[in-house]
Every structure is written in structure tokens, then in C-alpha cells.
Design an enzyme around this catalytic site. Structure first.
Site, short mmCIF file in Angstrom:
data_model
loop_
_atom_site.label_atom_id
_atom_site.label_comp_id
_atom_site.label_asym_id
_atom_site.label_seq_id
_atom_site.Cartn_x
_atom_site.Cartn_y
_atom_site.Cartn_z
N LYS A 1 51.58 42.20 53.19
CA LYS A 1 51.73 40.75 52.97
C LYS A 1 52.75 40.11 53.92
O LYS A 1 52.56 38.99 54.37
CB LYS A 1 52.06 40.46 51.52
CG LYS A 1 50.88 40.72 50.60
CD LYS A 1 51.09 40.10 49.24
CE LYS A 1 50.25 40.83 48.24
NZ LYS A 1 49.18 40.36 47.60
N ASN B 1 47.28 36.98 36.75
CA ASN B 1 47.01 37.01 38.19
C ASN B 1 45.78 37.83 38.57
O ASN B 1 45.61 38.20 39.72
CB ASN B 1 48.22 37.52 38.99
CG ASN B 1 49.44 36.65 38.76
OD1 ASN B 1 49.33 35.42 38.73
ND2 ASN B 1 50.58 37.26 38.55
N GLU C 1 46.98 35.69 51.33
CA GLU C 1 46.75 37.00 51.94
C GLU C 1 45.32 37.05 52.42
O GLU C 1 44.50 36.20 52.06
CB GLU C 1 47.00 38.13 50.93
CG GLU C 1 46.04 38.09 49.74
CD GLU C 1 46.03 39.39 48.95
OE1 GLU C 1 46.52 40.41 49.44
OE2 GLU C 1 45.50 39.37 47.83
N PHE D 1 43.56 41.94 24.83
CA PHE D 1 42.81 42.49 25.96
C PHE D 1 43.16 43.94 26.26
O PHE D 1 43.16 44.37 27.42
CB PHE D 1 43.01 41.61 27.20
CG PHE D 1 42.53 40.20 26.99
CD1 PHE D 1 41.20 39.87 27.19
CD2 PHE D 1 43.39 39.21 26.56
CE1 PHE D 1 40.75 38.57 26.98
CE2 PHE D 1 42.94 37.91 26.33
CZ PHE D 1 41.62 37.60 26.55
P1 ADP Z 1 47.16 40.22 45.03
O1 ADP Z 1 47.29 41.03 46.29
O2 ADP Z 1 47.66 40.95 43.84
O3 ADP Z 1 45.78 39.65 44.89
P2 ADP Z 1 48.00 37.53 45.76
O4 ADP Z 1 49.10 37.23 46.71
O5 ADP Z 1 46.62 37.33 46.25
O6 ADP Z 1 48.19 39.00 45.21
O7 ADP Z 1 48.24 36.66 44.44
C1 ADP Z 1 47.47 36.82 43.28
C2 ADP Z 1 47.62 35.59 42.40
O8 ADP Z 1 48.98 35.33 42.07
C3 ADP Z 1 47.12 34.31 43.04
O9 ADP Z 1 45.74 34.12 42.86
C4 ADP Z 1 47.93 33.26 42.31
O10 ADP Z 1 47.38 33.00 41.04
C5 ADP Z 1 49.26 33.93 42.08
N1 ADP Z 1 50.23 33.62 43.17
C6 ADP Z 1 50.54 34.39 44.23
N2 ADP Z 1 51.48 33.81 45.01
C7 ADP Z 1 51.80 32.63 44.42
C8 ADP Z 1 52.72 31.57 44.73
N3 ADP Z 1 53.52 31.61 45.80
N4 ADP Z 1 52.78 30.51 43.90
C9 ADP Z 1 51.99 30.47 42.79
N5 ADP Z 1 51.12 31.43 42.44
C10 ADP Z 1 51.00 32.51 43.24
MG MG Z 2 44.86 38.37 46.12
#
Ligand code: ADP
Ligand code: MG
Ligand code: ADP
Length: 669
Positions: free
Chosen positions: A116, A235, A288, A348
Site C-alpha cells: 500500500k 471493511n 489501492e 455473523f
Molecule cells: P483492503 O486491502 O483490506 O481491501 P482497503 O485499503 O481497500 O483495504 O480498504 C478497505 C475498506 O476500508 C475500504 O473499502 C473503506 O471502507 C475503508 N477505508 C480504507 N481506507 C480508508 C480511509 N482512509 N478513510 C475511510 N475509510 C477507509
Molecule cells: Mg481493498
């Protein structure tokens, strides 16, 4: 084009890839672990190779075993699906060395986007809008505090190697940053073997919207519109749709073009996904890039008509993309629901077991509606604790968003799964939620709307009337069938009784049959609490799904005979309904209600498991949050803590005991 490919995955995604390969005339090789000996993907593939014991770390995650299977079968290319080895650059390199093609991007792109922190740097350089924050590793808690102060609260502390919603912490204050930093770091270390964390601004109440990109080895890169995945629990995505109800053409184009710029910056080839969060003012920020086929790819396929797996295979074989950006048109609306083996009524909690019934709705095109169900199981399959608990991905397509949602609602109502706990009732309830139907969603939707978890929906009066009509119709047929049983004395007068009382939960409804007779199909004119209504159905005793119309409304509901009537499940509502003769109802009201035992003074075992330790003694005073007992289940130790200050009065279990769910571990004074 390849003549034979190996699918280095299992479950629904292995089946999904095999389907397209077969359509393209390519021979397929499946791999399987001990637990998957009889799995559907093994059955579907032309050949199958056993690659070891059930734990993924000893089978699906072992690159050498996959490569050996390729050599043994002569497979020229490997499709990795998602998860497992799909984002391991070292696996692609090992394949390359053996002259086997990886159906996915090049190792360079995987490396650049797999981390990331690194991917955010790349995105910045490619002029992609990123979440404001610190573009590097955070050294220690003091450093974290300093950065958070500069960014401004709230902030999110994230594991650089994170995935699957793990390794992130929100912090609203200095104290939370310190604590969150330590916890994110140790979670990152234990989950990903990499303790680097970074900090970015936490965007409050955002939407998750992602862009599907597709690129070939000849410099052509396209975006295939977006998917909105804001319906998440912790998430993790639960429901996805395409397109997003929030984006306008201008924002879509800007996000699409930035995604293409990022893909080009890393020489991306194959299908990939650029994830963004979008705030309420339509500002979007890169999260990402996932360098693989995404779980929710079917919604994009349904609105674009493009088979993403086919495109991945063609690109990997060196073909030029046959589609141009101007060919990509978003048509209609698609929704995906993820069916998980988990108990929505128990926060869940995962559920395992054999699928004693598995009857998905029919797939295909029905008028203006398309139903698609991607799955890797069949009736009799076992949901084991070794792998992902996803049972199926149910997708619907329709010309408009609401029609797609209603189609999903009906498809969920007619999806029968027995033998495990599952989230169908929760998904069905979601489809009726006004905020979801209006598209007023954000990633906080489930937490905000179901703060105390999910409980079955209580029917309103209109829904009660529908349930009463169904209960009456099925009861008439049940009695009719009983009456026809051989050897029974001729039943009563035989005439259809006019007046009935239907008990639904605590409610009694008066039903009168105005017109109609017992037959299949059946049509009855009823009054329910005085209101006239017609019910039509071709249901016959034994059918699990009752289909028909009630008061002009199309209904598909699950009906199961239970001890005192029928269990009816419909749109997230689940009730026992019983049609009785008025006299029976009168007497029934006199029966004492069975009251559920008061469990507020007990510690119940939340899942079947083994008691590892009991941390308290009889008579001991315990403060809220202190450990009471540890129970091991599904190879995880679950610490059961006191929810409030209490005194232990009795211990009913000791270390080594094997307990059923809801067994009383101890009692409190
Ligand atoms: P992963 O690799 O676990 O998928 P992500 O970076 O894609 O991680 O984030 C997963 C979720 O977490 C996102 O869909 C969002 O809901 C939340 N999220 C991640 N970063 C942020 C942020 N900076 N602000 C608010 N929500 C976030
Ligand atoms: Mg993600
Ligand atoms: P309920 O669920 O209302 O108790 P059951 O079908 O279990 O009704 O039947 C209970 C008894 O009532 C049985 O002895 C059955 O033969 C009798 N019964 C069933 N249908 C009728 C009817 N239409 N009129 C009168 N008695 C009936």
C-alpha cells in the site's frame, strides 16, 4: 491460444474460470486438497491433480506444487483466481522460469501495487488523487502522533501489506493513535508477517467505488466503468453493484482516466481494479490497486457484456484487445449479494457443516431480468473451516436499479440453503431497506443501520396480511392432504370452513374465505381483518417455495412445516404462522406461553467448542472486561469477557469440556 490451462484455486472462482475456458475450447486442469476431493471444481475440470492436505498453506498456497501439477499435465498457463497465489510476484517469476504463462499482470506490476505504501507513491507520481497522509513507514507511536497531528483527526492507521479489511485502525485522538498504532502493527505482523504501517486521513462516511481496468501487452488500456461496494461489514464487501448510483458521467470519466494512467505507469496488463473512496462532495481518493480478478467482477460483466476471464486469457496469450474505450457501454444495472456461511443472528459467527439442501434460483434470462449464480458447491457439499466461508455470489441484472434490486429480493427469497447457518435473511432484509433502495449508502451503512446486529424483521400490517393469506392457503392444502390419507375416517363434514384465525407471532388475524375451493392451483377470495384480498398459487405440499400473488402482489416465500404451523421466510421476515379454526384459536389463547429462559445471568458458549480455561472461581467478583473463560473453536481461541461487573455464583464447565452452542458455562449472582 493455449490448449490447456491450470486453475490454481478452488470454490466458485475455480468453477467460474473453468466455465470460460471451456467456452473457449481450452482444456482445464483443477488442483485440489484433501478437503476438496469431491468438490465441484474438480468435477467440472477435464483433469485434476491432488496437491496435498486441507490447510491452504500446505496445498493451494504452495507454488512448487502448482508448478509440478502444470508439468505433470502439460498445462501451458495458470489462472490464479483471487486470493491464494494470485498476487504473489514470486509465483509469477517461478512460473516464468518454467516457461509457464501466468494469466494476470507481470510481476513488476504486482510488486508495485501489492504494497500500500509503494502503490500510493506510484499513484501520486501518476497524478492520481490519493488520500492525504504520510507517504512512508511510521516509525513509532510518537512519530504516529506527530503525523496524525499534521494530517488532522480522524486518521486511519493501515498495514502496508494489509488486505481483506485487516490491519486497520481509526483514531480520533492522540490516545487512540498511540493505541491504534501498536495494535495495527501487531495485527499486521501476525496476519501478514510485515509490521510496516502508515497513516492517512480517515474519510468520514465515504463510498467505496472502484474502477475495472483492462490492459493488453500492446499498450492498450481501458476502463470498464465502476462498481460501488459501499455495503460492507467490518471493511469487507457484502453487496456490490454496477454502475454506482452516485457517480455522474464527469466523475466516472475522471476516475476512469486516472485509473488508466496508474495502470500505464506500472505497465499493467490483464484485468485489474483500482479502488477509491469517494466523499459526499464526489472528491475521490485512491485506496489501492488489486492486481487480479476481483470477487465482484460479475456485476461489471453483466453491465458491459464483456467476459473478463476471457479477456485475461486472451491478453495472457498475447492477443490485442479487440475492444476500444468507445465500445464500452454501461447497460442497465447489476447487483451482487455474497452468500456467506455465517449466522446473522449471532453477530455473523462463521458456520460450518454439510449443505443438506442447496437449491439456488434458476439462472438465465427471464423477460427483462438476468439471474446469475456463481458458486462452487452443490447439495451435499461440505462447508469446511479451512477456506473462505462464501457459499455463492448471487447476481441479478435488470434495465433499472430498482428492478435489479427487486429481482435480487425475489431470487434471495427463493434460494434454499439448509445444513448451515447463512446470511440470506440478512441480505433479503437489506434489499428492502429504504436507504439502500434510494442509493443513500456509505461504507458505514451496516454499522449505522444494524448497530446491535441483525434481528429478523417484524412484519408490518400489510405484510402480516400477506403472511396470513399464505398461511391459510397452505393450511387448507395440508388438511386436505391429511384427509385423503388412506385409512383415515372420513373427515368431518368435508365442507370448507369459512372462518379462520391466523396466529403470526403475537398477532391474531381473522380470515374469512369468501370464495374459492381447495385445489392446485388454488385461487381464494379472502377478507383479512375485514380487508378483501385474492390469493393465487400453484404451491403443493412439500414445495419449499410458495410462489403466487397475494392482493395483486407477486410473492416468493419459503414455507416449511414446523410443529405448530408453518415457518414462513420472506424479505428478511421469518415467522411461524398458523391458520386455525376460531374455536382452536380461542383455546390456544389459553395455553401458557413458553417463556425463553432469562440468560442475562449466565455465560453461554457462543459456538460449539472446547473449554481451554476458566479464569474465575465461584464467589469471585469480576469487573467488566475481565476474562471469564477461553473457548477454542475453529482453531481459534475465543476469550469470553464479562460484559459488566458481576459475581460468579456457579461454574458448570471445566477445562477440557466440549460444549454445544448455548451451553451454560457459568452463572452469576
Ligand atoms: P483492503 O486491502 O483490506 O481491501 P482497503 O485499503 O481497500 O483495504 O480498504 C478497505 C475498506 O476500508 C475500504 O473499502 C473503506 O471502507 C475503508 N477505508 C480504507 N481506507 C480508508 C480511509 N482512509 N478513510 C475511510 N475509510 C477507509
Ligand atoms: Mg481493498
Ligand atoms: P389444528 O391445527 O387447528 O389443531 P389439525 O389439522 O391439527 O388442526 O387437526 C386437529 C383436529 O381437528 C383433528 O382431529 C382433525 O381431524 C380435526 N380437523 C381438521 N380439519 C378440520 C375441519 N375442517 N373441521 C373440523 N375439524 C377438523
Amino acid at each position: 491460444m493455449f490448449t490447456k490451462i491450470l486453475v490454481a484455486n478452488r470454490g466458485e472462482i475455480a468453477c467460474r474460470v473453468i466455465k470460460t475456458a471451456r467456452k473457449m475450447g481450452i482444456v482445464t486442469v483443477a488442483v485440489y486438497s484433501d478437503a476438496d476431493r469431491d468438490a465441484v471444481h474438480v468435477e467440472m475440470a477435464d483433469e485434476a491433480v491432488h496437491i496435498g492436505p486441507s490447510p491452504a498453506a500446505q496445498s493451494y498456497l504452495v507454488a512448487e506444487k502448482i508448478i509440478a501439477a502444470c508439468k505433470a499435465t502439460g498445462a501451458e498457463a495458470v489462472h490464479p483466481g483471487y486470493g491464494f497465489l494470485s498476487e504473489r510476484a514470486s509465483f509469477c517469476e517461478a512460473l516464468e522460469q518454467e516457461g509457464i504463462v501466468f494469466i494476470g499482470p507481470k510481476p513488476k506490476a504486482i510488486k508495485a501495487m501489492g504494497d500500500k505504501i509503494e502503490s500510493k507513491k506510484f499513484a501520486n507520481a501518476a497524478k492520481v488523487s490519493t488520500v492525504p497522509g504520510w507517504l512512508g513507514v511510521v516509525e513509532n507511536a510518537a512519530h504516529a502522533e506527530r503525523i496524525a497531528g499534521e494530517i488532522g483527526y480522524p486518521v486511519m492507521i493501515k498495514a502496508s501489506a494489509g488486505g481483506g479489511g485487516k490491519g486497520m485502525r481509526i483514531a480520533w485522538s492522540k490516545a487512540e493513535v498511540r493505541d491504534g498504532f501498536d495494535r495495527a502493527r501487531s495485527e499486521a505482523k501476525s496476519s501478514f508477517g510485515d509490521d510496516r504501517v502508515f497513516i492517512e486521513k480517515f474519510i468520514v462516511d465515504p463510498r467505496h467505488i472502484e474502477i475495472q481496468v483492462l490492459a493488453d501487452a500492446h499498450g492498450n488500456t481501458l476502463y470498464l466503468g465502476e462498481r460501488e461496494c459501499s455495503i460492507q461489514r467490518r471493511n469487507q464487501k457484502v453487496v456490490e453493484e454496477a454502475p454506482s448510483p452516485f457517480l455522474d458521467a464527469k466523475t466516472r470519466k475522471a476516475m476512469g482516466e486516472q485509473s488508466v494512467a496508474l495502470a500505464k505507469a506500472v505497465d499493467y496488463q490483464s484485468a485489474g481494479t483500482v479502488e477509491f473512496i469517494v466523499d459526499s462532495d464526489k472528491n475521490f481518493y485512491f485506496l489501492e490497486m488489486n492486481t487480479r480478478l476481483q470477487v465482484e467482477h460479475p456485476v461489471t460483466e453483466l453491465v458491459t457484456g464483456i467476459d473478463l476471464v476471457e479477456q485475461m486469457i486472451r491478453v495472457a496469450a498475447g492477443e490485442k484487445l479487440a475492444i476500444k474505450q468507445s465500445d464500452v457501454k454501461l447497460n442497465g444495472w447489476a447487483v451482487e449479494s455474497r452468500l456467506y456461511a455465517e449466522d446473522p443472528y449471532r453477530n455473523f459467527l462463521p458456520s460450518i457443516g454439510r449443505l443438506t439442501k442447496y437449491r439456488p434460483p434458476k439462472e438465465g434470462k427471464f423477460g427483462e431480468i438476468v439471474i446469475r449464480n456463481d458458486t462452487g458447491v452443490t447439495e451435499g457439499s461440505e462447508i469446511s473451516m479451512f477456506y473462505d466461508p462464501m457459499v455463492a455470489k448471487l447476481c441479478t441484472w435488470a434495465p433499472t436499479r430498482l428492478a435489479a434490486i427487486d429481482a435480487m429480493s425475489e431470487a434471495l427469497d427463493s434460494f434454499v440453503v439448509d445444513g448451515i447457518e447463512h446470511n440470506i435473511s440478512f441480505l433479503a432484509a437489506l434489499m428492502q431497506h429504504p436507504r439502500w433502495r434510494e442509493g443513500q449508502i456509505s461504507t458505514g451503512f451496516i454499522a449505522e443501520e444494524y448497530p446491535d446486529g441483525f434481528a429478523p424483521i417484524a412484519p408490518n400490517s400489510e405484510e402480516n396480511a400477506v403472511l396470513a393469506a399464505i398461511a391459510t392457503a397452505v393450511e387448507l392444502l395440508r388438511r386436505d392432504r391429511l384427509d385423503r390419507l388412506g385409512g383415515r375416517l372420513a373427515p368431518h363434514s368435508g365442507a370448507l370452513k369459512r372462518d379462520w384465525v391466523v396466529k403470526i407471532g403475537p398477532d391474531y388475524l381473522s380470515v374469512a374465505i369468501v370464495e374459492g375451493m381447495i385445489s392446485i392451483p388454488m385461487e381464494l377470495d379472502l377478507t383479512i381483518d375485514g380487508k378483501a384480498l385474492t390469493v393465487n398459487s400453484d404451491w403443493r405440499p412439500g414445495d419449499l417455495i410458495w410462489r403466487g400473488t397475494v392482493g395483486g402482489r407477486k410473492v416468493a416465500a419459503q414455507v416449511r412445516p414446523v410443529l405448530n404451523g408453518f415457518r414462513i421466510a420472506w424479505k428478511g421476515i421469518s415467522v411461524t404462522a398458523r391458520a386455525m379454526l376460531p374455536r382452536t384459536a380461542e383455546l390456544e389463547r389459553l395455553m401458557p406461553e413458553k417463556v425463553a429462559p432469562d440468560t442475562s445471568k449466565m455465560l453461554l458458549c457462543p459456538m460449539p467448542g472446547l473449554v481451554v480455561s476458566i479464569a474465575v472461581a465461584e464467589g469471585q467478583e469480576v469487573k467488566a472486561g475481565e476474562t471469564l473463560a477461553v473457548v477454542e473453536a475453529m482453531k481459534m481461541e475465543n476469550v469470553l469477557r464479562a460484559e459488566r461487573d458481576l459475581i460468579v455464583s456457579k461454574l458448570n464447565a471445566k477445562p477440557g469440556d466440549s460444549l454445544a452452542v448455548d451451553a451454560v458455562i457459568m452463572e452469576f449472582a
